[in-house]
Design an enzyme around this catalytic site. Structure first.
Site, PDB file in Angstrom:
ATOM      1  N   HIS A  59      -1.279  -1.310  -4.304  1.00 41.91           N
ATOM      2  CA  HIS A  59      -2.537  -0.983  -3.631  1.00 41.91           C
ATOM      3  C   HIS A  59      -2.568   0.519  -3.346  1.00 41.91           C
ATOM      4  O   HIS A  59      -1.652   1.071  -2.730  1.00 41.91           O
ATOM      5  CB  HIS A  59      -2.624  -1.783  -2.336  1.00 41.91           C
ATOM      6  N   MET A  92      -8.769   8.137   0.361  1.00 46.34           N
ATOM      7  CA  MET A  92      -9.552   8.483   1.566  1.00 46.34           C
ATOM      8  C   MET A  92     -10.070   9.913   1.460  1.00 46.34           C
ATOM      9  O   MET A  92      -9.359  10.791   0.968  1.00 46.34           O
ATOM     10  CB  MET A  92      -8.671   8.369   2.810  1.00 46.34           C
ATOM     11  N   MET A 131     -11.295  -6.008   5.610  1.00 44.27           N
ATOM     12  CA  MET A 131     -10.474  -5.078   6.397  1.00 44.27           C
ATOM     13  C   MET A 131     -10.164  -5.727   7.748  1.00 44.27           C
ATOM     14  O   MET A 131     -11.072  -6.116   8.486  1.00 44.27           O
ATOM     15  CB  MET A 131     -11.219  -3.761   6.636  1.00 44.27           C
ATOM     16  N   PHE A 148      -6.099   4.554   8.506  1.00 39.78           N
ATOM     17  CA  PHE A 148      -4.682   4.774   8.813  1.00 39.78           C
ATOM     18  C   PHE A 148      -3.871   3.494   8.619  1.00 39.78           C
ATOM     19  O   PHE A 148      -4.387   2.393   8.851  1.00 39.78           O
ATOM     20  CB  PHE A 148      -4.526   5.254  10.259  1.00 39.78           C
ATOM     21  N   GLY A 149      -2.615   3.683   8.250  1.00 35.34           N
ATOM     22  CA  GLY A 149      -1.691   2.560   8.196  1.00 35.34           C
ATOM     23  C   GLY A 149      -1.123   2.299   9.582  1.00 35.34           C
ATOM     24  O   GLY A 149      -1.320   3.079  10.517  1.00 35.34           O
ATOM     25  N   SER A 189       0.845  -1.188   0.000  1.00 35.48           N
ATOM     26  CA  SER A 189       0.000   0.000   0.000  1.00 35.48           C
ATOM     27  C   SER A 189       0.879   1.236   0.000  1.00 35.48           C
ATOM     28  O   SER A 189       1.684   1.441   0.920  1.00 35.48           O
ATOM     29  CB  SER A 189      -0.885   0.018   1.246  1.00 35.48           C
ATOM     30  N   HIS A 208      -8.403   1.221  -3.816  1.00 34.57           N
ATOM     31  CA  HIS A 208      -9.298   1.000  -2.673  1.00 34.57           C
ATOM     32  C   HIS A 208      -9.949   2.326  -2.307  1.00 34.57           C
ATOM     33  O   HIS A 208      -9.296   3.207  -1.739  1.00 34.57           O
ATOM     34  CB  HIS A 208      -8.452   0.443  -1.508  1.00 34.57           C
ATOM     35  N   ASP A 223      -6.619  -6.517   4.178  1.00 31.03           N
ATOM     36  CA  ASP A 223      -6.056  -5.169   4.240  1.00 31.03           C
ATOM     37  C   ASP A 223      -6.007  -4.681   5.681  1.00 31.03           C
ATOM     38  O   ASP A 223      -7.051  -4.458   6.310  1.00 31.03           O
ATOM     39  CB  ASP A 223      -6.912  -4.224   3.387  1.00 31.03           C
ATOM     40  N   MET A 263     -12.048   4.556  -0.143  1.00 36.83           N
ATOM     41  CA  MET A 263     -12.664   4.753   1.180  1.00 36.83           C
ATOM     42  C   MET A 263     -13.319   6.123   1.140  1.00 36.83           C
ATOM     43  O   MET A 263     -12.867   7.091   1.778  1.00 36.83           O
ATOM     44  CB  MET A 263     -11.582   4.649   2.265  1.00 36.83           C
ATOM     45  N   GLY A 314       1.296  -2.244   4.117  1.00 40.04           N
ATOM     46  CA  GLY A 314       1.869  -0.905   4.018  1.00 40.04           C
ATOM     47  C   GLY A 314       3.138  -0.815   4.828  1.00 40.04           C
ATOM     48  O   GLY A 314       4.254  -0.958   4.303  1.00 40.04           O
ATOM     49  N   ASP A 335      -4.652   3.635  -1.741  1.00 39.06           N
ATOM     50  CA  ASP A 335      -5.687   3.945  -0.744  1.00 39.06           C
ATOM     51  C   ASP A 335      -6.210   5.367  -0.912  1.00 39.06           C
ATOM     52  O   ASP A 335      -5.502   6.339  -0.645  1.00 39.06           O
ATOM     53  CB  ASP A 335      -5.113   3.790   0.663  1.00 39.06           C
TER      54      ASP A 335
HETATM   55  C1  DX5 Z   1      -6.152   1.297   5.809  1.00 41.35           C
HETATM   56  C2  DX5 Z   1      -5.676   1.052   4.387  1.00 41.35           C
HETATM   57  C3  DX5 Z   1      -4.600   0.013   4.305  1.00 41.35           C
HETATM   58  C4  DX5 Z   1      -3.368   0.374   5.068  1.00 41.35           C
HETATM   59  C5  DX5 Z   1      -2.568  -0.854   5.357  1.00 41.35           C
HETATM   60  O1  DX5 Z   1      -7.237   2.142   5.799  1.00 41.35           O
HETATM   61  O2  DX5 Z   1      -6.735   0.638   3.585  1.00 41.35           O
HETATM   62  O3  DX5 Z   1      -4.290  -0.301   2.969  1.00 41.35           O
HETATM   63  O4  DX5 Z   1      -2.572   1.286   4.429  1.00 41.35           O
HETATM   64  O5  DX5 Z   1      -1.474  -0.434   6.108  1.00 41.35           O
HETATM   65  P1  DX5 Z   1      -0.730  -1.387   7.132  1.00 41.35           P
HETATM   66  O6  DX5 Z   1      -0.222  -2.544   6.349  1.00 41.35           O
HETATM   67  O7  DX5 Z   1       0.339  -0.518   7.693  1.00 41.35           O
HETATM   68  O8  DX5 Z   1      -1.760  -1.803   8.158  1.00 41.35           O
HETATM   69 ZN    ZN Z   2      -6.393  -0.278   1.557  1.00 39.24          ZN
END
Ligand code: DX5
Ligand code: ZN
Length: 227
Positions: free
Chosen positions: A37, A41, A141, A147-148, A12, A70, A177, A72, A199, A39
């Site tokens: 991937h 948001m 999910m 957030f990562g 990601s 993805h 994810d 969101m 990520g 993201d």
């Molecule tokens: C969360 C995102 C994920 C996230 C994964 O909302 O959709 O893709 O970046 O990050 P990690 O692997 O750090 O949990």
């Molecule tokens: Zn994602």
């Protein structure tokens, strides 16, 4: 692309250097990423803002392979065309993002792109049963989106197992994810997942100037997943 349940690692770019997306996408693919991937948001569906279709279009030429977008965001439908034009190969929308997910998935398919259905940790899979004919992937999910770097929610593993059973022989990927690491990768694969988004676990220790750690991290996740 022919359908396969072979394990795919999808870094990601939420964990990448935002000032260097093009170079980061090239680096992760050079270092063994299967999918990229992306993201998106909106600060409304999730409490964080990243970027939109213009950024996706800008990074597209730097991705040789599969671009997994993805979304969101809510609403979704009015933006599908823009993300399709930006070059997404697959567009995922959240089941929770609006009252008409069936229509949303139809709209994604109508652009000629693959359609993904993302579900939050608090959402069950009963509704997914009615949508299987419209999806190429279900994204489970394993953190609350936004957030990562969050902790993997273990209670989701039962959901993945049930989903895998529900999917049966259909050519539908299961993507995980959130919180995927060397420790959690084997658990999600044993439960039935084949696409692993990661990520922080991929980008840790590396940079565009020093991308080798990305390769080490991707290889370690893959090795743990297929062990
Ligand atoms: C969360 C995102 C994920 C996230 C994964 O909302 O959709 O893709 O970046 O990050 P990690 O692997 O750090 O949990
Ligand atoms: Zn994602």
């Amino acid at each position: 692309m022919t359908f396969s349940r072979q394990i795919k690692i999808a870094p990601s770019i939420l964990a990448a250097d935002f000032a260097n997306f093009g170079a980061e996408c090239r680096a992760i693919e050079d270092q063994g990423a299967d999918w990229v991937h992306v993201d998106v948001m909106d600060g409304h569906f999730v409490p964080n803002i990243t970027f939109g279709p213009a950024t996706c279009a800008a990074i597209r030429p730097h991705i040789k392979g599969f671009m997994d977008v993805h979304l969101m965001i809510a609403p979704v439908d009015s933006y599908i065309e823009a993300f399709a034009e930006a070059g997404a190969d697959l567009i995922s929308a959240h089941l929770e993002a609006g009252p008409h997910i069936h229509r949303t998935l139809q709209a994604i398919r109508a652009t000629g792109k693959k359609a993904g259905l993302a579900i939050n940790p608090g959402t069950g899979i009963d509704a997914v049963a009615h949508l299987l004919d419209l999806v190429d992937m279900v994204c489970v999910m394993t953190v609350n989106p936004g957030f990562g770097g969050q902790k993997f929610i273990h209670s989701q593993l039962d959901k993945v197992r049930a989903l895998r059973k529900m999917i049966g022989d259909r050519p539908i990927h299961i993507e995980i994810d959130g919180g995927v690491t060397v420790e959690t990768a084997p658990l999600v694969v044993a439960a039935g997942a084949d696409v692993l988004v990661a990520g922080s676990a991929v980008f840790k220790g590396g940079s565009v100037g020093n991308p080798a750690p990305y390769g080490v991290n991707i290889a370690a996740i893959r090795a743990a997943a297929i062990a």
